[in-house]
Design a protein around this motif. Structure first.
Motif, short mmCIF file in Angstrom:
data_model
loop_
_atom_site.label_atom_id
_atom_site.label_comp_id
_atom_site.label_asym_id
_atom_site.label_seq_id
_atom_site.Cartn_x
_atom_site.Cartn_y
_atom_site.Cartn_z
N ALA A 1 0.86 -1.18 0.00
CA ALA A 1 0.00 0.00 0.00
C ALA A 1 0.89 1.23 0.00
CB ALA A 1 -0.92 -0.01 1.23
N ARG A 2 0.28 2.37 0.02
CA ARG A 2 1.04 3.63 -0.04
C ARG A 2 2.04 3.74 1.12
NH1 ARG A 2 -0.05 7.99 2.78
NH2 ARG A 2 -2.14 7.23 3.26
N GLN A 3 1.64 3.23 2.29
CA GLN A 3 2.49 3.39 3.47
C GLN A 3 3.65 2.42 3.52
OE1 GLN A 3 -0.75 2.95 3.36
NE2 GLN A 3 -1.85 4.37 4.70
N GLY A 4 3.60 1.34 2.76
CA GLY A 4 4.69 0.37 2.81
C GLY A 4 4.33 -0.96 2.20
N ARG A 5 5.28 -1.87 2.26
CA ARG A 5 5.13 -3.21 1.67
C ARG A 5 5.58 -4.23 2.72
NH1 ARG A 5 8.47 -6.65 -1.69
NH2 ARG A 5 7.26 -7.71 -3.31
N VAL A 6 4.71 -5.18 3.05
CA VAL A 6 5.05 -6.15 4.09
C VAL A 6 4.63 -7.55 3.66
CG1 VAL A 6 4.78 -4.48 5.97
CG2 VAL A 6 2.84 -5.91 5.31
N LYS A 7 5.30 -8.53 4.26
CA LYS A 7 4.90 -9.92 4.13
C LYS A 7 4.03 -10.24 5.34
CE LYS A 7 5.42 -14.40 2.87
NZ LYS A 7 5.24 -15.00 1.56
N VAL A 8 2.77 -10.52 5.14
CA VAL A 8 1.85 -10.78 6.24
C VAL A 8 1.94 -12.25 6.63
CG1 VAL A 8 -0.53 -10.67 7.05
CG2 VAL A 8 0.30 -8.97 5.41
#
Length: 447
Positions: free
Chosen positions: A116-123
């Motif tokens: 998303a705009r705020q960041g990229r994560v592995k959930v």
């Protein structure tokens, strides 16, 4: 939304979930059918909120809710039952294999990072499962068993676990009692640090030690870190324990007398702390308290802890390395290894997991993986530690493979600071390797 649905995700809320579960369990009991209950817990959610903000956290919840909805069949019930916890009721499921199909589908959907705009994560999620009527025939008991399975999976570092029995004599109240006891353990002096030697793989000369926290409870006796560390992480006590571990390890290591140059003292850092902005401040405050002549601090983190929020974690670890602290990636090869992440990891060392080391003489795949990890690390300018070495043949294999550092019961079990000093004295005060081995064996027998 009505009173039985969650405004954020559109799924059933906790109230709607229990209404549906009791109805479905009653129907299954009446018709002698079956169902499965899955409880899904998002890992590192607090860290994601702290790093990217609560708006991003809401987007994660909506994302996971959508994926759980995609797993659900037309007659299944998906719900959000806690801040970062979901549930899925699967009517008509009669055995573990059918439930595992749904779990594996969820993991496949979560395989791609969320962006998303705020960041990229592995959930990452942990799943606990319970079956009706195999595990329980009452809705509340079924929930308790599924919740306990989540705890068991997390303690064993597994992605999911199934309830194993119907007895609640050792149920969640045991877990809550441990929380209270752990909160008093520091004040009572029940926590201590032990040190496992690390040696140069070729010469066997000491190069440092890994600091390992141990808890001897007044009421429970010795409590495994696999049990109390997850409790500390869940209850927010891990930050205080980590600060204590850093200060204790640096203080005790600064007192060691030896002639081996600079020694490295490695302290484990929880995955929940790796993405916290104040981790660098925690490290800095510990470094400022203790003289570190001839002692180099190393932080050991698992590769799993990096994938929750890689960009933020990498920035924080880079700041820490600027303080002169080294970073070691523990359990390498057992989690989410990805070259796209690996090429940017601010690390100085890789540790080959003991699951590979223990079988590398009998399993060709483990031997090949160990070779690949050593070669990969060296190509990126990192050193390699092999842990879990228990025999000479394994050590000789790793020497020939050009591994840098060895750790394991062959070289020394975890021991008190005083015993580690004696181990250093023995390693520096006798010349023949056979005599050193005899002293090490004596210390191992006392550990």
């Amino acid at each position: 939304m009505n009173a039985t649905h969650d405004d954020l995700t559109g799924l059933h809320n906790r109230r709607g979930f229990f209404l549906a579960l009791r109805r479905q369990v009653g129907y299954a009991n009446e018709k002698r059918g079956g169902l499965a209950l899955l409880v899904v817990d998002i890992g590192g959610f607090k860290a994601m909120n702290n790093t990217h903000g609560y708006e991003f956290g809401d987007l994660i919840l909506q994302h996971v809710g959508t994926l759980i909805g995609r797993v659900a069949r037309a007659h299944d019930f998906a719900a959000r039952i806690g801040d970062n916890r979901f549930a899925l009721i699967l009517p008509g499921i009669m055995n573990r294999g059918h439930a595992e199909l749904a779990i594996q589908k969820l993991f496949r959907l979560l395989d791609l990072p969320f962006e998303a705009r705020q960041g990229r994560v592995k959930v990452g999620v942990t799943v606990g499962a319970a079956l009706c009527p195999i595990n329980a025939t009452h809705a509340d008991t079924l929930v308790q068993l599924a919740e306990r399975a989540v705890i068991a999976a997390r303690s064993n570092r597994e992605p999911y676990a199934f309830a194993v029995d119907t007895s609640l004599s050792d149920n969640l109240s045991e877990y809550w009692d441990m929380e209270i006891e752990l909160s008093n353990a520091l004040a009572r002096g029940e926590l201590v640090m032990h040190y496992q030697p690390k040696v140069d793989c070729r010469t066997r000369k000491p190069v440092g030690a890994e600091a390992l926290m141990r808890w001897t409870s007044r009421t429970r006796g010795a409590v495994s870190p696999d049990l109390f560390i997850p409790v500390a992480e869940r209850t927010g006590q891990i930050k205080a324990l980590t600060l204590w571990a850093l200060n204790t390890a640096l203080r005790q290591a600064s007192d060691w007398k030896h002639d081996f140059g600079d020694l490295s003292i490695a302290v484990n850092v929880s995955a929940d702390l790796v993405a916290h902005e104040d981790l660098a401040d925690i490290i800095g405050s510990a470094l400022n308290l203790w003289v570190r002549d001839r002692i180099n601090l190393t932080l050991e983190i698992t590769e799993r802890s990096l994938v929750v929020s890689p960009e933020s974690s990498f920035n924080i670890l880079s700041r820490i390395r600027e303080m002169g602290v080294k970073v070691s990636i523990d359990d390498f090869g057992t989690g989410y290894s990805c070259l796209a992440y690996f090429r940017n990891i601010p690390a100085d060392e890789l540790k080959i997991d003991k699951s590979f080391v223990s079988d590398l003489l009998t399993e060709p795949a483990c031997a090949e993986i160990s070779h690949l990890i050593i070669d990969l690390a060296h190509r990126f300018g990192m050193s390699v530690v092999a842990e879990g070495i228990e025999d000479e043949a394994t050590l000789e294999f790793l020497q020939e493979a050009h591994c840098d550092i060895a750790q394991g019961y062959l070289l020394g079990k975890p021991m008190s600071s005083e015993d580690f000093q004696r181990w250093l004295d023995a390693a520096g005060g006798v010349e023949s390797m056979s005599e050193i081995d005899m002293v090490e064996a004596d210390l191992r027998s006392k550990a």
